[in-house]
Design a protein around this motif. Structure first.
Motif, PDB file in Angstrom:
ATOM      1  N   ALA A 165       0.838  -1.203   0.000  1.00 40.01           N
ATOM      2  CA  ALA A 165       0.000   0.000   0.000  1.00 40.01           C
ATOM      3  C   ALA A 165       0.871   1.251   0.000  1.00 40.01           C
ATOM      4  O   ALA A 165       0.577   2.240  -0.693  1.00 40.01           O
ATOM      5  CB  ALA A 165      -0.925  -0.011   1.213  1.00 40.01           C
ATOM      6  N   ALA A 166       1.955   1.221   0.776  1.00 35.10           N
ATOM      7  CA  ALA A 166       2.875   2.358   0.804  1.00 35.10           C
ATOM      8  C   ALA A 166       3.501   2.574  -0.570  1.00 35.10           C
ATOM      9  O   ALA A 166       3.632   3.714  -1.044  1.00 35.10           O
ATOM     10  CB  ALA A 166       3.961   2.121   1.852  1.00 35.10           C
ATOM     11  N   THR A 167       3.882   1.489  -1.226  1.00 36.01           N
ATOM     12  CA  THR A 167       4.467   1.594  -2.556  1.00 36.01           C
ATOM     13  C   THR A 167       3.463   2.167  -3.552  1.00 36.01           C
ATOM     14  O   THR A 167       3.811   2.968  -4.424  1.00 36.01           O
ATOM     15  CB  THR A 167       4.969   0.222  -3.031  1.00 36.01           C
ATOM     16  N   SER A 168       2.198   1.772  -3.423  1.00 34.58           N
ATOM     17  CA  SER A 168       1.157   2.274  -4.317  1.00 34.58           C
ATOM     18  C   SER A 168       0.993   3.783  -4.176  1.00 34.58           C
ATOM     19  O   SER A 168       0.920   4.519  -5.176  1.00 34.58           O
ATOM     20  CB  SER A 168      -0.167   1.565  -4.017  1.00 34.58           C
ATOM     21  N   LEU A 169       0.957   4.274  -2.951  1.00 32.75           N
ATOM     22  CA  LEU A 169       0.837   5.715  -2.736  1.00 32.75           C
ATOM     23  C   LEU A 169       2.103   6.437  -3.203  1.00 32.75           C
ATOM     24  O   LEU A 169       2.031   7.527  -3.786  1.00 32.75           O
ATOM     25  CB  LEU A 169       0.564   6.007  -1.263  1.00 32.75           C
ATOM     26  N   PHE A 170       3.252   5.821  -2.962  1.00 34.16           N
ATOM     27  CA  PHE A 170       4.507   6.401  -3.442  1.00 34.16           C
ATOM     28  C   PHE A 170       4.477   6.563  -4.957  1.00 34.16           C
ATOM     29  O   PHE A 170       4.892   7.599  -5.494  1.00 34.16           O
ATOM     30  CB  PHE A 170       5.681   5.523  -3.019  1.00 34.16           C
ATOM     31  N   ALA A 171       3.979   5.545  -5.660  1.00 36.45           N
ATOM     32  CA  ALA A 171       3.895   5.623  -7.122  1.00 36.45           C
ATOM     33  C   ALA A 171       3.008   6.782  -7.560  1.00 36.45           C
ATOM     34  O   ALA A 171       3.355   7.536  -8.487  1.00 36.45           O
ATOM     35  CB  ALA A 171       3.361   4.300  -7.687  1.00 36.45           C
ATOM     36  N   ASP A 172       1.865   6.959  -6.905  1.00 33.83           N
ATOM     37  CA  ASP A 172       0.962   8.058  -7.255  1.00 33.83           C
ATOM     38  C   ASP A 172       1.613   9.415  -7.005  1.00 33.83           C
ATOM     39  O   ASP A 172       1.523  10.338  -7.829  1.00 33.83           O
ATOM     40  CB  ASP A 172      -0.328   7.960  -6.439  1.00 33.83           C
ATOM     41  N   ALA A 173       2.281   9.554  -5.837  1.00 39.43           N
ATOM     42  CA  ALA A 173       2.919  10.825  -5.508  1.00 39.43           C
ATOM     43  C   ALA A 173       4.084  11.112  -6.460  1.00 39.43           C
ATOM     44  O   ALA A 173       4.280  12.259  -6.897  1.00 39.43           O
ATOM     45  CB  ALA A 173       3.407  10.797  -4.057  1.00 39.43           C
ATOM     46  N   LEU A 174       4.849  10.073  -6.793  1.00 38.57           N
ATOM     47  CA  LEU A 174       5.978  10.246  -7.705  1.00 38.57           C
ATOM     48  C   LEU A 174       5.497  10.655  -9.087  1.00 38.57           C
ATOM     49  O   LEU A 174       6.093  11.535  -9.730  1.00 38.57           O
ATOM     50  CB  LEU A 174       6.776   8.950  -7.776  1.00 38.57           C
ATOM     51  N   ARG A 175       4.421  10.050  -9.537  1.00 38.63           N
ATOM     52  CA  ARG A 175       3.876  10.394 -10.856  1.00 38.63           C
ATOM     53  C   ARG A 175       3.489  11.872 -10.899  1.00 38.63           C
ATOM     54  O   ARG A 175       3.763  12.578 -11.881  1.00 38.63           O
ATOM     55  CB  ARG A 175       2.671   9.508 -11.161  1.00 38.63           C
ATOM     56  N   ALA A 176       2.869  12.352  -9.825  1.00 35.93           N
ATOM     57  CA  ALA A 176       2.479  13.766  -9.768  1.00 35.93           C
ATOM     58  C   ALA A 176       3.713  14.669  -9.734  1.00 35.93           C
ATOM     59  O   ALA A 176       3.750  15.726 -10.378  1.00 35.93           O
ATOM     60  CB  ALA A 176       1.607  14.011  -8.537  1.00 35.93           C
ATOM     61  N   GLU A 177       4.726  14.253  -9.003  1.00 34.13           N
ATOM     62  CA  GLU A 177       5.952  15.045  -8.881  1.00 34.13           C
ATOM     63  C   GLU A 177       6.686  15.130 -10.209  1.00 34.13           C
ATOM     64  O   GLU A 177       7.383  16.119 -10.474  1.00 34.13           O
ATOM     65  CB  GLU A 177       6.849  14.409  -7.817  1.00 34.13           C
ATOM     66  N   LEU A 178       6.546  14.100 -11.045  1.00 33.38           N
ATOM     67  CA  LEU A 178       7.281  14.038 -12.306  1.00 33.38           C
ATOM     68  C   LEU A 178       6.462  14.505 -13.508  1.00 33.38           C
ATOM     69  O   LEU A 178       6.846  14.258 -14.644  1.00 33.38           O
ATOM     70  CB  LEU A 178       7.756  12.592 -12.548  1.00 33.38           C
ATOM     71  N   ALA A 179       5.359  15.171 -13.255  1.00 31.56           N
ATOM     72  CA  ALA A 179       4.457  15.544 -14.341  1.00 31.56           C
ATOM     73  C   ALA A 179       5.149  16.378 -15.418  1.00 31.56           C
ATOM     74  O   ALA A 179       4.799  16.298 -16.598  1.00 31.56           O
ATOM     75  CB  ALA A 179       3.255  16.313 -13.776  1.00 31.56           C
ATOM     76  N   GLU A 180       6.148  17.171 -15.060  1.00 29.69           N
ATOM     77  CA  GLU A 180       6.818  18.021 -16.048  1.00 29.69           C
ATOM     78  C   GLU A 180       7.899  17.283 -16.829  1.00 29.69           C
ATOM     79  O   GLU A 180       8.466  17.820 -17.779  1.00 29.69           O
ATOM     80  CB  GLU A 180       7.430  19.230 -15.344  1.00 29.69           C
ATOM     81  N   TRP A 181       8.199  16.054 -16.411  1.00 30.08           N
ATOM     82  CA  TRP A 181       9.219  15.259 -17.065  1.00 30.08           C
ATOM     83  C   TRP A 181       8.572  14.195 -17.947  1.00 30.08           C
ATOM     84  O   TRP A 181       7.447  13.780 -17.704  1.00 30.08           O
ATOM     85  CB  TRP A 181      10.105  14.555 -16.033  1.00 30.08           C
ATOM     86  N   ARG A 182       9.307  13.715 -18.933  1.00 31.08           N
ATOM     87  CA  ARG A 182       8.799  12.617 -19.758  1.00 31.08           C
ATOM     88  C   ARG A 182       9.238  11.285 -19.138  1.00 31.08           C
ATOM     89  O   ARG A 182       9.937  10.476 -19.763  1.00 31.08           O
ATOM     90  CB  ARG A 182       9.264  12.761 -21.200  1.00 31.08           C
ATOM     91  N   ILE A 183       8.865  11.106 -17.890  1.00 28.03           N
ATOM     92  CA  ILE A 183       9.198   9.892 -17.151  1.00 28.03           C
ATOM     93  C   ILE A 183       7.886   9.267 -16.692  1.00 28.03           C
ATOM     94  O   ILE A 183       7.096   9.892 -15.989  1.00 28.03           O
ATOM     95  CB  ILE A 183      10.101  10.197 -15.936  1.00 28.03           C
ATOM     96  N   ARG A 184       7.657   8.055 -17.127  1.00 30.15           N
ATOM     97  CA  ARG A 184       6.387   7.396 -16.833  1.00 30.15           C
ATOM     98  C   ARG A 184       6.494   6.559 -15.556  1.00 30.15           C
ATOM     99  O   ARG A 184       7.563   6.034 -15.228  1.00 30.15           O
ATOM    100  CB  ARG A 184       5.971   6.517 -18.017  1.00 30.15           C
ATOM    101  N   VAL A 185       5.384   6.449 -14.857  1.00 32.18           N
ATOM    102  CA  VAL A 185       5.323   5.677 -13.610  1.00 32.18           C
ATOM    103  C   VAL A 185       4.107   4.758 -13.684  1.00 32.18           C
ATOM    104  O   VAL A 185       2.985   5.219 -13.887  1.00 32.18           O
ATOM    105  CB  VAL A 185       5.206   6.597 -12.380  1.00 32.18           C
ATOM    106  N   HIS A 211       3.606   9.112 -25.555  1.00 30.96           N
ATOM    107  CA  HIS A 211       2.757  10.124 -24.913  1.00 30.96           C
ATOM    108  C   HIS A 211       1.725   9.495 -23.969  1.00 30.96           C
ATOM    109  O   HIS A 211       0.932  10.211 -23.351  1.00 30.96           O
ATOM    110  CB  HIS A 211       2.018  10.950 -25.980  1.00 30.96           C
ATOM    111  N   VAL A 212       1.766   8.181 -23.810  1.00 32.00           N
ATOM    112  CA  VAL A 212       0.799   7.469 -22.961  1.00 32.00           C
ATOM    113  C   VAL A 212       1.500   6.990 -21.692  1.00 32.00           C
ATOM    114  O   VAL A 212       2.587   6.420 -21.753  1.00 32.00           O
ATOM    115  CB  VAL A 212       0.187   6.262 -23.708  1.00 32.00           C
ATOM    116  N   ASP A 213       0.868   7.222 -20.559  1.00 32.45           N
ATOM    117  CA  ASP A 213       1.379   6.720 -19.279  1.00 32.45           C
ATOM    118  C   ASP A 213       0.303   5.813 -18.681  1.00 32.45           C
ATOM    119  O   ASP A 213      -0.756   6.286 -18.266  1.00 32.45           O
ATOM    120  CB  ASP A 213       1.697   7.877 -18.329  1.00 32.45           C
ATOM    121  N   VAL A 214       0.558   4.520 -18.669  1.00 30.98           N
ATOM    122  CA  VAL A 214      -0.375   3.579 -18.037  1.00 30.98           C
ATOM    123  C   VAL A 214      -0.108   3.645 -16.536  1.00 30.98           C
ATOM    124  O   VAL A 214       0.873   3.092 -16.045  1.00 30.98           O
ATOM    125  CB  VAL A 214      -0.172   2.144 -18.575  1.00 30.98           C
ATOM    126  N   SER A 215      -0.963   4.330 -15.810  1.00 23.49           N
ATOM    127  CA  SER A 215      -0.664   4.617 -14.405  1.00 23.49           C
ATOM    128  C   SER A 215      -0.847   3.402 -13.503  1.00 23.49           C
ATOM    129  O   SER A 215      -0.061   3.195 -12.576  1.00 23.49           O
ATOM    130  CB  SER A 215      -1.537   5.773 -13.912  1.00 23.49           C
TER     131      SER A 215
END
Length: 246
Positions: free
Chosen positions: A146-166, A216-220
């Motif tokens: 569960a912690a990893t799942s929330l970490f993934a969501d937070a990381l995805r939001a933090e990286l929104a300006e980068w072309r790095i998919r999570v 251009h697609v990020d499968v979250s």
């Protein structure tokens, strides 16, 4: 050709994923079983097969040093005991936190710094249905997922300006060696033989799909369940209980 680092590569989902990805990409395999790593190293496009104890934070950080990584797949997991929480050995608690969560933090940070310099990359977390709804006997394991799942969501939001998919892939019951240490030799019979679980290749296919969508697609998140297991349901259905149609 991408270079993909896969942890927990020597069995189960990790092994199936390496065999699939190595058809088109270069793969770095991380695991503990020396014989299995040697076998993996013989697969074309497996460029390294490295032994590492992921409970060692320093060793985790060293894995990303000096290696060019385009994709990180955090697949390794530990469930050393299925005891109720009150009876869970302290070393089992520490192992699950170290391997399932702390190692993921260190590996992800090291790989992410490389990806930010290149302006591209993909980080995949293999989660679990245990991180989405409660499983008795998997209190700490579920908490780490569960912690990893929330970490993934937070990381995805933090990286929104980068072309790095999570991407998080959260499978239900999957035929693997994860429970062997917790339950013992009877794990297969108790968990799989009377049911219709996912196969490691099913989960590997889902991960490969997420890796191969257009840039251009990020499968979250992908939740993948056996047909007889329902998130939030109170029971897992045996094959003999399933309704048959003529």
């Amino acid at each position: 050709m991408r270079r993909i680092l896969v942890t927990g590569a020597t069995s189960g989902i990790g092994r199936a994923l390496v065999e699939k990805l190595a058809r088109t990409d270069e793969v770095i395999c991380i695991g503990r079983n020396a014989d299995a790593l040697k076998a993996l190293s013989q697969i074309p496009n497996v460029v390294e097969a490295v032994s590492c104890d992921l409970s060692d934070s320093v060793a985790c950080r060293n894995l990303t040093e000096g290696r060019d990584i385009d994709v990180l797949v955090n697949n390794a997991g530990a469930l050393p005991s299925s005891s109720g929480f009150a009876d869970l050995p302290p070393e089992a608690i520490n192992t699950m936190i170290d391997v399932n969560f702390r190692a993921v933090m260190h590996l992800t940070q090291g790989a992410l710094r490389q990806m930010q310099k290149k302006g591209r990359g993909h980080i995949v977390f293999v989660g679990s249905s245990a991180g989405l709804f409660p499983h008795p006997g998997a209190t700490v394991y579920g908490a780490t997922k569960a912690a990893t799942s929330l970490f993934a969501d937070a990381l995805r939001a933090e990286l929104a300006e980068w072309r790095i998919r999570v991407t998080e892939v959260a499978p239900g019951r999957t035929r693997s060696d994860l429970y062997r240490e917790a339950i013992g030799a009877g794990a297969s019979g108790q968990l799989y033989d009377e049911y219709e679980p996912l196969e490691p290749s099913d989960v590997a296919d889902a991960i490969a799909y997420a890796l191969n969508v257009p840039d251009h697609v990020d499968v979250s998140r992908i939740e993948i369940m056996p047909i007889g297991q329902v998130a939030g349901g109170g029971r897992t259905i045996k094959k003999s209980e399933m309704k048959q149609t003529s």
